[in-house]
Scaffold this motif. Structure first.
Motif, mmCIF file in Angstrom:
data_model
loop_
_atom_site.group_PDB
_atom_site.id
_atom_site.type_symbol
_atom_site.label_atom_id
_atom_site.label_comp_id
_atom_site.label_asym_id
_atom_site.label_seq_id
_atom_site.Cartn_x
_atom_site.Cartn_y
_atom_site.Cartn_z
ATOM 1 N N ALA A 152 -56.905 99.112 55.411
ATOM 2 C CA ALA A 152 -56.964 98.681 54.010
ATOM 3 C C ALA A 152 -57.133 97.169 53.920
ATOM 4 O O ALA A 152 -57.885 96.662 53.076
ATOM 5 N N MET A 153 -56.431 96.437 54.791
ATOM 6 C CA MET A 153 -56.571 94.985 54.820
ATOM 7 C C MET A 153 -58.003 94.589 55.183
ATOM 8 O O MET A 153 -58.566 93.648 54.617
ATOM 9 N N ALA A 154 -58.609 95.307 56.128
ATOM 10 C CA ALA A 154 -59.982 95.012 56.533
ATOM 11 C C ALA A 154 -60.952 95.261 55.384
ATOM 12 O O ALA A 154 -61.913 94.494 55.184
ATOM 13 N N GLN A 155 -60.715 96.318 54.617
ATOM 14 C CA GLN A 155 -61.559 96.600 53.460
ATOM 15 C C GLN A 155 -61.432 95.493 52.415
ATOM 16 O O GLN A 155 -62.430 95.070 51.812
ATOM 17 N N GLN A 156 -60.198 95.013 52.196
ATOM 18 C CA GLN A 156 -59.992 93.911 51.260
ATOM 19 C C GLN A 156 -60.723 92.656 51.731
ATOM 20 O O GLN A 156 -61.303 91.913 50.918
ATOM 21 N N ALA A 157 -60.684 92.415 53.038
ATOM 22 C CA ALA A 157 -61.360 91.236 53.581
ATOM 23 C C ALA A 157 -62.860 91.306 53.329
ATOM 24 O O ALA A 157 -63.491 90.313 52.936
ATOM 25 N N ALA A 158 -63.431 92.483 53.564
ATOM 26 C CA ALA A 158 -64.867 92.649 53.351
ATOM 27 C C ALA A 158 -65.216 92.444 51.874
ATOM 28 O O ALA A 158 -66.233 91.803 51.544
ATOM 29 N N LEU A 159 -64.402 92.964 50.981
ATOM 30 C CA LEU A 159 -64.634 92.805 49.551
ATOM 31 C C LEU A 159 -64.516 91.342 49.145
ATOM 32 O O LEU A 159 -65.336 90.838 48.367
ATOM 33 N N LEU A 160 -63.523 90.660 49.678
ATOM 34 C CA LEU A 160 -63.338 89.251 49.349
ATOM 35 C C LEU A 160 -64.534 88.428 49.801
ATOM 36 O O LEU A 160 -64.996 87.531 49.081
ATOM 37 N N GLN A 161 -65.047 88.727 50.962
ATOM 38 C CA GLN A 161 -66.221 88.009 51.445
ATOM 39 C C GLN A 161 -67.409 88.183 50.500
ATOM 40 O O GLN A 161 -68.153 87.241 50.234
ATOM 41 N N ALA A 173 -64.309 79.404 52.825
ATOM 42 C CA ALA A 173 -65.115 80.382 53.558
ATOM 43 C C ALA A 173 -64.612 80.516 54.992
ATOM 44 O O ALA A 173 -64.574 81.615 55.555
ATOM 45 N N ALA A 174 -64.203 79.393 55.581
ATOM 46 C CA ALA A 174 -63.680 79.429 56.941
ATOM 47 C C ALA A 174 -62.381 80.228 57.000
ATOM 48 O O ALA A 174 -62.146 80.990 57.952
ATOM 49 N N MET A 175 -61.543 80.081 55.984
ATOM 50 C CA MET A 175 -60.277 80.821 55.969
ATOM 51 C C MET A 175 -60.514 82.308 55.766
ATOM 52 O O MET A 175 -59.812 83.136 56.343
ATOM 53 N N ILE A 176 -61.510 82.642 54.963
ATOM 54 C CA ILE A 176 -61.834 84.063 54.771
ATOM 55 C C ILE A 176 -62.320 84.660 56.089
ATOM 56 O O ILE A 176 -61.969 85.792 56.436
ATOM 57 N N ARG A 177 -63.116 83.886 56.828
ATOM 58 C CA ARG A 177 -63.568 84.374 58.139
ATOM 59 C C ARG A 177 -62.383 84.551 59.091
ATOM 60 O O ARG A 177 -62.326 85.529 59.854
ATOM 61 N N THR A 178 -61.417 83.636 59.010
ATOM 62 C CA THR A 178 -60.220 83.761 59.847
ATOM 63 C C THR A 178 -59.448 85.020 59.491
ATOM 64 O O THR A 178 -58.979 85.754 60.371
ATOM 65 N N TYR A 179 -59.332 85.270 58.184
ATOM 66 C CA TYR A 179 -58.618 86.471 57.742
ATOM 67 C C TYR A 179 -59.362 87.736 58.186
ATOM 68 O O TYR A 179 -58.745 88.696 58.647
ATOM 69 N N THR A 180 -60.679 87.720 58.059
ATOM 70 C CA THR A 180 -61.479 88.876 58.485
ATOM 71 C C THR A 180 -61.315 89.111 59.984
ATOM 72 O O THR A 180 -61.153 90.250 60.438
ATOM 73 N N ASP A 181 -61.354 88.029 60.744
ATOM 74 C CA ASP A 181 -61.160 88.145 62.191
ATOM 75 C C ASP A 181 -59.774 88.701 62.504
ATOM 76 O O ASP A 181 -59.616 89.544 63.400
ATOM 77 N N MET A 182 -58.764 88.222 61.771
ATOM 78 C CA MET A 182 -57.399 88.689 62.000
ATOM 79 C C MET A 182 -57.288 90.190 61.762
ATOM 80 O O MET A 182 -56.622 90.902 62.526
ATOM 81 N N CYS A 183 -57.945 90.663 60.714
ATOM 82 C CA CYS A 183 -57.900 92.097 60.417
ATOM 83 C C CYS A 183 -58.504 92.906 61.560
ATOM 84 O O CYS A 183 -57.960 93.940 61.968
ATOM 85 N N ALA A 184 -59.627 92.442 62.083
ATOM 86 C CA ALA A 184 -60.266 93.131 63.202
ATOM 87 C C ALA A 184 -59.379 93.081 64.442
ATOM 88 O O ALA A 184 -59.246 94.076 65.176
ATOM 89 N N GLN A 185 -58.776 91.922 64.686
ATOM 90 C CA GLN A 185 -57.871 91.780 65.828
ATOM 91 C C GLN A 185 -56.660 92.696 65.679
ATOM 92 O O GLN A 185 -56.204 93.309 66.659
ATOM 93 N N LEU A 186 -56.155 92.793 64.460
ATOM 94 C CA LEU A 186 -54.986 93.628 64.209
ATOM 95 C C LEU A 186 -55.302 95.100 64.446
ATOM 96 O O LEU A 186 -54.512 95.836 65.051
ATOM 97 N N GLN A 187 -56.464 95.527 63.980
ATOM 98 C CA GLN A 187 -56.874 96.912 64.224
ATOM 99 C C GLN A 187 -57.014 97.187 65.720
ATOM 100 O O GLN A 187 -56.597 98.244 66.213
#
Length: 235
Positions: A152-161, A173-187
């Motif tokens: 769900a967090m990954a889906q939110q990240a994609a929507l935010l982007q 934009a850099a922070m959003i990329r960090t958050y997106t990366d974190m979601c992928a790392q977490l999964q």
């Protein structure tokens, strides 16, 4: 941008999943360690975690080892971690639910607690195969719940982007990329922990299990780095 305030909350959620919790108010005690400095020990509804108040190489390594501790990964039990921490401690301040000091433990008392934790570890080792399987299945069920949350967090990240693709500043934009990366790392981390538990259930070769734990450690380190970057972000 106000919309980015929840990034720190999301980082806290990810931190919970790697057992490094950032909320002092939920701390059960504050341990004073000559090796690791001041460390908050959290026990929130049966979920344990740590919050370190400083950074050094010893702390970084302890965090990595904690995330891949076989008893934590396999059974969701924190005794082995707490035994290692309390064995280095000089004293500890016990905190109530409001964060107020209510008692003090000296090194001798903490040494006794470390020994008690090690006794609990020995009890885990002495369990029957049926008992081990039951705890492993409980852990897999919890990891499945975490996987749903991470998705769900990954889906939110994609929507935010998508929402801020054309309007965000370069910093945002850099922070959003960090958050997106974190979601992928977490999964990936959750999947690695699931794989490790399954290997134990299959009674895989110990070297294979150890490699799986090392993979968990490396992925947890990546998540911790991303959450630390998000925690420093100011919108």
């Amino acid at each position: 941008m106000k919309v980015f305030r929840w990034l720190k909350t999301a980082a806290a959620v990810a931190a919970v999943m790697v057992c490094v919790l950032p909320l002092k108010a939920d701390a059960a005690e504050l341990i004073q360690s000559p090796v690791y400095g001041q460390v908050y020990v959290i026990d929130e509804n049966g979920t344990n975690g740590l919050m370190f108040t400083q950074e050094n190489d010893a702390i970084t390594q302890f965090m990595r080892e904690t995330a891949s501790d076989p008893y934590f990964v396999r059974y969701n039990r924190f005794d082995n971690v707490l035994a290692k921490l309390k064995a280095t401690a000089a004293s500890s301040i016990v905190l109530d639910e409001n964060g107020n000091a209510v008692a003090v433990k000296d090194a001798a008392a903490l040494a006794q607690e470390a020994a008690a934790h090690l006794n609990n570890v020995a009890a885990l080792d002495a369990m029957s195969e049926e008992e081990k399987l039951a705890l492993e299945n409980q852990q897999l069920a919890q990891l499945n719940q975490q996987a749903v949350m991470a998705a769900a967090m990954a889906q939110q990240a994609a929507l935010l982007q998508q929402l801020v693709a054309s309007s965000a500043s370069s910093a945002d934009a850099a922070m959003i990329r960090t958050y997106t990366d974190m979601c992928a790392q977490l999964q990936a981390l959750i999947a690695a922990k699931q794989q490790a538990v399954l290997l134990y259930q299959q009674q895989a070769d110990p070297a294979v299990c150890q490699q799986a734990l090392l993979n968990v450690q490396n992925l947890a380190a990546a998540v911790q780095q991303s959450t630390a970057q998000l925690a420093l972000y100011e919108s």
